[in-house]
Design a protein around this motif. Sequence first.
Motif, PDB file in Angstrom:
ATOM      1  N   LEU A 115      -7.159 -42.587   4.534  1.00  0.00           N
ATOM      2  CA  LEU A 115      -8.386 -42.050   5.135  1.00  0.00           C
ATOM      3  C   LEU A 115      -8.079 -41.366   6.465  1.00  0.00           C
ATOM      4  N   ALA A 116      -7.318 -42.059   7.329  1.00  0.00           N
ATOM      5  CA  ALA A 116      -7.045 -41.498   8.665  1.00  0.00           C
ATOM      6  C   ALA A 116      -6.244 -40.205   8.557  1.00  0.00           C
ATOM      7  N   ALA A 117      -5.217 -40.198   7.702  1.00  0.00           N
ATOM      8  CA  ALA A 117      -4.365 -39.008   7.601  1.00  0.00           C
ATOM      9  C   ALA A 117      -5.116 -37.839   6.972  1.00  0.00           C
ATOM     10  N   ALA A 118      -5.993 -38.154   6.011  1.00  0.00           N
ATOM     11  CA  ALA A 118      -6.769 -37.074   5.394  1.00  0.00           C
ATOM     12  C   ALA A 118      -7.725 -36.463   6.418  1.00  0.00           C
ATOM     13  N   ILE A 119      -8.358 -37.310   7.203  1.00  0.00           N
ATOM     14  CA  ILE A 119      -9.274 -36.796   8.236  1.00  0.00           C
ATOM     15  C   ILE A 119      -8.483 -35.974   9.258  1.00  0.00           C
ATOM     16  N   SER A 120      -7.317 -36.485   9.622  1.00  0.00           N
ATOM     17  CA  SER A 120      -6.488 -35.759  10.583  1.00  0.00           C
ATOM     18  C   SER A 120      -6.105 -34.372  10.044  1.00  0.00           C
ATOM     19  N   THR A 121      -5.709 -34.336   8.767  1.00  0.00           N
ATOM     20  CA  THR A 121      -5.358 -33.045   8.158  1.00  0.00           C
ATOM     21  C   THR A 121      -6.539 -32.085   8.226  1.00  0.00           C
ATOM     22  N   LEU A 122      -7.722 -32.630   7.915  1.00  0.00           N
ATOM     23  CA  LEU A 122      -8.923 -31.784   7.938  1.00  0.00           C
ATOM     24  C   LEU A 122      -9.215 -31.267   9.348  1.00  0.00           C
ATOM     25  N   VAL A 123      -9.158 -32.176  10.312  1.00  0.00           N
ATOM     26  CA  VAL A 123      -9.497 -31.794  11.695  1.00  0.00           C
ATOM     27  C   VAL A 123      -8.502 -30.756  12.218  1.00  0.00           C
ATOM     28  N   VAL A 124      -7.204 -31.033  12.031  1.00  0.00           N
ATOM     29  CA  VAL A 124      -6.185 -30.102  12.552  1.00  0.00           C
ATOM     30  C   VAL A 124      -6.302 -28.747  11.843  1.00  0.00           C
ATOM     31  N   ILE A 480      -6.139 -23.693   4.268  1.00  0.00           N
ATOM     32  CA  ILE A 480      -7.183 -24.135   3.330  1.00  0.00           C
ATOM     33  C   ILE A 480      -6.563 -24.940   2.186  1.00  0.00           C
ATOM     34  N   VAL A 481      -5.353 -24.559   1.762  1.00  0.00           N
ATOM     35  CA  VAL A 481      -4.676 -25.369   0.737  1.00  0.00           C
ATOM     36  C   VAL A 481      -4.443 -26.780   1.290  1.00  0.00           C
ATOM     37  N   ALA A 482      -3.959 -26.846   2.552  1.00  0.00           N
ATOM     38  CA  ALA A 482      -3.696 -28.158   3.160  1.00  0.00           C
ATOM     39  C   ALA A 482      -4.985 -28.968   3.261  1.00  0.00           C
ATOM     40  N   ALA A 483      -6.049 -28.309   3.718  1.00  0.00           N
ATOM     41  CA  ALA A 483      -7.310 -29.027   3.903  1.00  0.00           C
ATOM     42  C   ALA A 483      -7.927 -29.424   2.567  1.00  0.00           C
ATOM     43  N   SER A 484      -7.829 -28.542   1.581  1.00  0.00           N
ATOM     44  CA  SER A 484      -8.419 -28.885   0.281  1.00  0.00           C
ATOM     45  C   SER A 484      -7.616 -30.004  -0.375  1.00  0.00           C
ATOM     46  N   GLY A 485      -6.299 -30.023  -0.129  1.00  0.00           N
ATOM     47  CA  GLY A 485      -5.466 -31.126  -0.624  1.00  0.00           C
ATOM     48  C   GLY A 485      -5.907 -32.443   0.000  1.00  0.00           C
ATOM     49  N   ALA A 486      -6.241 -32.383   1.291  1.00  0.00           N
ATOM     50  CA  ALA A 486      -6.678 -33.607   1.979  1.00  0.00           C
ATOM     51  C   ALA A 486      -7.961 -34.139   1.362  1.00  0.00           C
ATOM     52  N   VAL A 487      -8.876 -33.235   1.015  1.00  0.00           N
ATOM     53  CA  VAL A 487     -10.160 -33.667   0.453  1.00  0.00           C
ATOM     54  C   VAL A 487      -9.991 -34.123  -0.998  1.00  0.00           C
ATOM     55  N   ALA A 488      -9.433 -33.231  -1.820  1.00  0.00           N
ATOM     56  CA  ALA A 488      -9.408 -33.509  -3.253  1.00  0.00           C
ATOM     57  C   ALA A 488      -8.358 -34.557  -3.628  1.00  0.00           C
ATOM     58  N   HIS A 489      -7.158 -34.431  -3.050  1.00  0.00           N
ATOM     59  CA  HIS A 489      -6.072 -35.329  -3.438  1.00  0.00           C
ATOM     60  C   HIS A 489      -6.111 -36.648  -2.654  1.00  0.00           C
ATOM     61  N   ASP A 490      -6.163 -36.513  -1.298  1.00  0.00           N
ATOM     62  CA  ASP A 490      -6.075 -37.733  -0.483  1.00  0.00           C
ATOM     63  C   ASP A 490      -7.371 -38.549  -0.522  1.00  0.00           C
ATOM     64  N   THR A 507      -9.753 -28.371  -9.989  1.00  0.00           N
ATOM     65  CA  THR A 507     -11.118 -27.898  -9.749  1.00  0.00           C
ATOM     66  C   THR A 507     -11.661 -28.478  -8.437  1.00  0.00           C
ATOM     67  N   ALA A 508     -11.393 -29.775  -8.216  1.00  0.00           N
ATOM     68  CA  ALA A 508     -11.851 -30.403  -6.966  1.00  0.00           C
ATOM     69  C   ALA A 508     -11.235 -29.702  -5.761  1.00  0.00           C
ATOM     70  N   GLY A 509      -9.960 -29.357  -5.876  1.00  0.00           N
ATOM     71  CA  GLY A 509      -9.274 -28.646  -4.782  1.00  0.00           C
ATOM     72  C   GLY A 509      -9.914 -27.297  -4.520  1.00  0.00           C
ATOM     73  N   LYS A 510     -10.297 -26.609  -5.584  1.00  0.00           N
ATOM     74  CA  LYS A 510     -10.904 -25.282  -5.431  1.00  0.00           C
ATOM     75  C   LYS A 510     -12.289 -25.371  -4.791  1.00  0.00           C
ATOM     76  N   ILE A 511     -13.036 -26.388  -5.193  1.00  0.00           N
ATOM     77  CA  ILE A 511     -14.375 -26.564  -4.585  1.00  0.00           C
ATOM     78  C   ILE A 511     -14.217 -26.885  -3.101  1.00  0.00           C
ATOM     79  N   ALA A 512     -13.237 -27.761  -2.796  1.00  0.00           N
ATOM     80  CA  ALA A 512     -12.980 -28.109  -1.391  1.00  0.00           C
ATOM     81  C   ALA A 512     -12.584 -26.859  -0.611  1.00  0.00           C
ATOM     82  N   ALA A 513     -11.756 -26.018  -1.225  1.00  0.00           N
ATOM     83  CA  ALA A 513     -11.317 -24.777  -0.554  1.00  0.00           C
ATOM     84  C   ALA A 513     -12.523 -23.903  -0.224  1.00  0.00           C
ATOM     85  N   PHE A 514     -13.468 -23.861  -1.139  1.00  0.00           N
ATOM     86  CA  PHE A 514     -14.667 -23.035  -0.948  1.00  0.00           C
ATOM     87  C   PHE A 514     -15.483 -23.541   0.252  1.00  0.00           C
ATOM     88  N   VAL A 515     -15.671 -24.862   0.304  1.00  0.00           N
ATOM     89  CA  VAL A 515     -16.480 -25.452   1.389  1.00  0.00           C
ATOM     90  C   VAL A 515     -15.769 -25.273   2.740  1.00  0.00           C
TER      91      VAL A 515
END
Lengths: 631, 99
Positions: A115-124, A480-490, A507-515
């Motif tokens: 959770l912490a690392a995924a949030i960090s990836t998103l924030v950075v 966006i690939v990094a951030a979508s990976g954090a959302v969909a994968h992590d 598909t989840a990664g692509k939706i995350a990329a869009f958002v």
Amino acid sequence: MAIFIFLIFVFFVIGLSLYLGKKTKTSSAYYAAGGKIHWGVNGVAFAGDYLSAASFLGICGMIATVGFDGFLYSIGYLAGWIVALFVVAEPLKKLGKYTFTDALDANYNSRGIKLAAAISTLVVSIFYLIPQMVGAGVLVEPLLGIPHSWGVLMVGAIVITIVATAGMASTTYVQFLKGFLLVIFSSVLVAAVVIRGLSTQPDQGGKVAFYEYSHLSASRSGEQITVNEAGWSVLEQKEIKGGLVFVKLGRDNMETWWSVSESNGAITLDESQSVVVKTDGKWINGAPASSTNHLRQVGNLEKINGESNVETGRLSLFGFLSTLTNKDTMVQTWKTANFVDGAGEKVTVYYPKIVSGDRIMRPGLKFKVEGTWLEKLDFLSLMLALFMGTAALPHILIRYYTVPNPASARKSTIVAIGAIGFFYILTLFMGFGALVNGTVNPADSNMAAPLLARSFSELLFAVISAIAFATVLGTVSGLIVAASGAVAHDLFDRYLKIKMDDHQKVTAGKIAAFVIGGIAILLGILFKGMNVSFLVGLAFAVAASANLPAILMMLFWKKTTARGIAASIVVGIVSSLALIAFSPELYTLYGRNPLDAPIPLNNPGIVSIPLSFITLIVVSLLTVKKKEAIA
Amino acid sequence: MLHEPSTPAGKDPAGPYKIRLGIWMFIAYSLFYASFVAINLLNPLAMAAIVFAGLNLVTVYGFALIIVALIEALVYDWFCRRKEAFYLKAEESKEKGQD
């Protein structure tokens, strides 16, 4: 011409993405390009990822306005790769799968770390996205003649297309292409700069007549300033913070703002440029803004080696820099002042300031290395964050998963250091080239390098702008690939354990990329006008604070625990963001007095990085003890 | 179940050597970088001294930081490859011996 080349480039990039998209069926292909990229290609793609809008637009722009201080970013950004190569590259490659969270969590399988690392990836990633989008808007504005916000929207739409079609594969090849072209054409631009040489009256190869700014003699009676020359009258006098004085002069029904300088008792009024926001719109230099009345580009040498009205002709690379370094070379730089005039109208004045060559060619104009201890601490903080930040950037770290083995990770890092280091040396020439050739937009330094290219030819401007645009596209795609990976994968797959087959993960990664792309567009519009390199410097500080302590301690300290890692990430993010939010630079952005900012530092790294390390050590020791006690 | 790496890394007997070497080279470069920052903070005027071909200390030092990074990277790679080749050869001769 510029639009044509630009559009060809954009269509090529989209076409490439669609082609590669057909081959992207699995989550491994989407997030890590199947781990099959050659180390040489990956190395140049690293350079493409890393040489973002901050490097090309921001650093050149900062050098063009504050001299050597801008080059400190080049030095710090490059030095950071040493941490990546010697400490992080191979171990991380051995541990991870798609994201940096995988590597951190490899030996722990902890929900807290996920959770912490995924949030960090998103924030950075989002923090890093802001300057890229700001840079996109800045580029597109003069190139296509559309507003900044439309430029940001366009980039967002194209990038979402690139990422949503093929993920890491298309991102890698776009980065490879852009990294390669950026280095080649920047070299061409630098060659053109030194071949043209230096002049005290730069006219952009005869295309734009040199504008000589006027200086008027004045005298003071009490506090009141009066002009000594006939025909001029002082309509208003304004003193702002720091003791700077400006006067509004009237002549022939034209009102213009001048800065006041005093030397040996003699008062001189220096012609400045101004933007006044009136009820009927913006007025520039005393007349309504229009397609023909806009701010003049600035920057020139007043004296070369002590002589006026000279030009050097062709110079060597060292000759160019040594001439600028000479103490008798005088450079006309431009500063900005904002205030509200007597009529309640917002005024921005761009005023000239002469700086000697030996002063502008060393640090101190922006980062006050000769100032108070707090100002020195701010400089130290910046250099620390730049050094520690590279190896903690999620979009850089995920590139280690696109190569087949740890040795390839190492080799691709070395290729990256070569390409990036060479480019950063070029930034010094491009930045100063813009400064001395009158190609700096005083209202926005970010366009210095493309405008320098325009001073040589429209074709070079078109190509450089297209590459700069691709720079933004590539970096935003990677982020966006990094951030979508954090959302969909992590988050979805590993933290929430939502059952998804391989196709659903993509598909989840692509939706995350869009958002995330949508969020980036919004922030890019909100942060318009800030120097992109400064913003990236802040992203580095957040990354270095949140991620690097966790990575280093996980690799090299056996007592590191999962709770220690999670706590250090959270503390790193929260402390760095809080310090930034209450910093003087952000107070300026809020429209408040920067002196009122509760945090005196603009760069948080010196506080937040050690704090994150200490948190990890303390929490790890506490949780290790707990385990032992139970045992 | 723990998360597997993207591609199987295989055994890397040179790993500990590479980590040790990397740390030493990292320390060496960090000291070089820290000196640059320290001179700027403690004696900023020293950075204005002309030291080479009309260039001042800060420009030469800045270029050196970039160039030394690349040189160190190449040296590191050379040593790593040499060690990897050594272990590979040892592995091959071991396999031959078993044959």
